[in-house]
Scaffold this motif. Sequence first.
Motif, PDB file in Angstrom:
ATOM      1  N   SER A 124     144.900  22.600 -22.346  1.00 60.32           N
ATOM      2  CA  SER A 124     144.963  22.787 -20.898  1.00 60.32           C
ATOM      3  C   SER A 124     143.613  23.268 -20.366  1.00 60.32           C
ATOM      4  O   SER A 124     143.040  24.236 -20.876  1.00 60.32           O
ATOM      5  CB  SER A 124     146.046  23.825 -20.541  1.00 60.32           C
ATOM      6  OG  SER A 124     145.958  24.176 -19.171  1.00 60.32           O
ATOM      7  N   ARG A 125     143.144  22.577 -19.344  1.00 62.75           N
ATOM      8  CA  ARG A 125     141.923  22.995 -18.644  1.00 62.75           C
ATOM      9  C   ARG A 125     142.220  23.209 -17.156  1.00 62.75           C
ATOM     10  O   ARG A 125     141.378  22.992 -16.294  1.00 62.75           O
ATOM     11  CB  ARG A 125     140.827  21.942 -18.849  1.00 62.75           C
ATOM     12  CG  ARG A 125     140.230  21.975 -20.237  1.00 62.75           C
ATOM     13  CD  ARG A 125     139.287  20.830 -20.520  1.00 62.75           C
ATOM     14  NE  ARG A 125     140.009  19.608 -20.818  1.00 62.75           N
ATOM     15  CZ  ARG A 125     140.491  19.292 -22.016  1.00 62.75           C
ATOM     16  NH1 ARG A 125     140.335  20.134 -23.023  1.00 62.75           N
ATOM     17  NH2 ARG A 125     141.141  18.146 -22.217  1.00 62.75           N
ATOM     18  N   ASN A 126     143.432  23.655 -16.905  1.00 66.30           N
ATOM     19  CA  ASN A 126     143.888  23.911 -15.543  1.00 66.30           C
ATOM     20  C   ASN A 126     143.453  25.322 -15.131  1.00 66.30           C
ATOM     21  O   ASN A 126     143.999  26.321 -15.597  1.00 66.30           O
ATOM     22  CB  ASN A 126     145.413  23.776 -15.480  1.00 66.30           C
ATOM     23  CG  ASN A 126     145.953  23.922 -14.065  1.00 66.30           C
ATOM     24  OD1 ASN A 126     145.253  24.368 -13.160  1.00 66.30           O
ATOM     25  ND2 ASN A 126     147.200  23.545 -13.871  1.00 66.30           N
ATOM     26  N   TRP A 127     142.468  25.399 -14.264  1.00 64.25           N
ATOM     27  CA  TRP A 127     141.963  26.705 -13.826  1.00 64.25           C
ATOM     28  C   TRP A 127     143.036  27.506 -13.106  1.00 64.25           C
ATOM     29  O   TRP A 127     143.014  28.738 -13.108  1.00 64.25           O
ATOM     30  CB  TRP A 127     140.752  26.505 -12.912  1.00 64.25           C
ATOM     31  CG  TRP A 127     139.512  26.090 -13.629  1.00 64.25           C
ATOM     32  CD1 TRP A 127     139.148  24.820 -13.987  1.00 64.25           C
ATOM     33  CD2 TRP A 127     138.466  26.952 -14.111  1.00 64.25           C
ATOM     34  NE1 TRP A 127     137.943  24.831 -14.648  1.00 64.25           N
ATOM     35  CE2 TRP A 127     137.504  26.126 -14.732  1.00 64.25           C
ATOM     36  CE3 TRP A 127     138.252  28.324 -14.055  1.00 64.25           C
ATOM     37  CZ2 TRP A 127     136.345  26.627 -15.304  1.00 64.25           C
ATOM     38  CZ3 TRP A 127     137.091  28.844 -14.615  1.00 64.25           C
ATOM     39  CH2 TRP A 127     136.159  27.997 -15.237  1.00 64.25           C
ATOM     40  N   GLY A 128     143.976  26.818 -12.471  1.00 62.85           N
ATOM     41  CA  GLY A 128     145.028  27.511 -11.733  1.00 62.85           C
ATOM     42  C   GLY A 128     145.983  28.293 -12.614  1.00 62.85           C
ATOM     43  O   GLY A 128     146.737  29.129 -12.113  1.00 62.85           O
ATOM     44  N   MET A 129     145.983  28.039 -13.925  1.00 64.43           N
ATOM     45  CA  MET A 129     146.868  28.756 -14.836  1.00 64.43           C
ATOM     46  C   MET A 129     146.199  29.984 -15.433  1.00 64.43           C
ATOM     47  O   MET A 129     146.804  30.688 -16.257  1.00 64.43           O
ATOM     48  CB  MET A 129     147.351  27.825 -15.946  1.00 64.43           C
ATOM     49  CG  MET A 129     148.192  26.665 -15.436  1.00 64.43           C
ATOM     50  SD  MET A 129     148.906  25.643 -16.745  1.00 64.43           S
ATOM     51  CE  MET A 129     150.174  26.773 -17.376  1.00 64.43           C
TER      52      MET A 129
END
Length: 279
Positions: free
Chosen positions: A153-158
Amino acid sequence: MLIFIAFLYFCLACSAIWLVVFPSGREFVAQIVSGRWSRIDQRLSSLHQVGVREVAELRHGTGRLLSRQLKFARRNALWLGAGLLAIIVPMVVVLTVGKPDALPGYESADLPPDPKVLALLAGENLAPPAALPPMAFSTREVELVRPMLVTASRNWGMLHPDFHQRLLMAFKIMREKHGYEMALLEGYRSPDRQNLLASIGAQVTNARAFQSWHQYGLAADCAFWRDGKLIISEKDPWAMRGYRLYGEVAESLGLTWGGRWTMMDFGHTELRVKGVMRK
């Protein structure tokens, strides 16, 4: 672990106070030492057989015993209060002062953040960089160093908001001051993925589910982006210079850098928050 230690101390302290302060505690020990425990057991068995009358007498005797204990407590209120403090105070200290457990080899250097750099974060709301093409994470060179990175995961929002902004500030300083373009390899990591990576071997990670700050959105693995490629290998002198600079910048922002660990992880940073990993 801290809760177990506090509970164990509580049990030991209560036992010690019962044996030292209350006559019934000393009598109990004396009965065991003198071999009278078997007679107590016989007495209890006979009470079961005699019926309602004996039970009523037993209840009456229990009431008198309780009355005597209350009188004893009033006479020795000072000693009992001191004993209570001896139980409560160490428990409170253990539960409030303790730090989240770290796996051996992953201890923090606890370096103080740079106040000047932290001041840069005040009022900042940095935006994440543009996402890199998925193919960049599936090349042979990347797979050799970081297996299964393509599914990370490279989701900054997480990521935790505070960690999110500190990490973006580190990227900004690395780009503007040192000329290194940073790339997020992996941020949040699910418990299942953490266990899967741990099953590959210690060369990937020896932290299992909820032993890593990744599960709380408080850790990230990063590398460098140069000439359209991810540069992760520590054999590259240019990359190693970048990792050292990245560690200095991250620590100035109050982050823990994996390059100082016994099991060095140069691209890893995390924000340790008290109480998070005490589950």
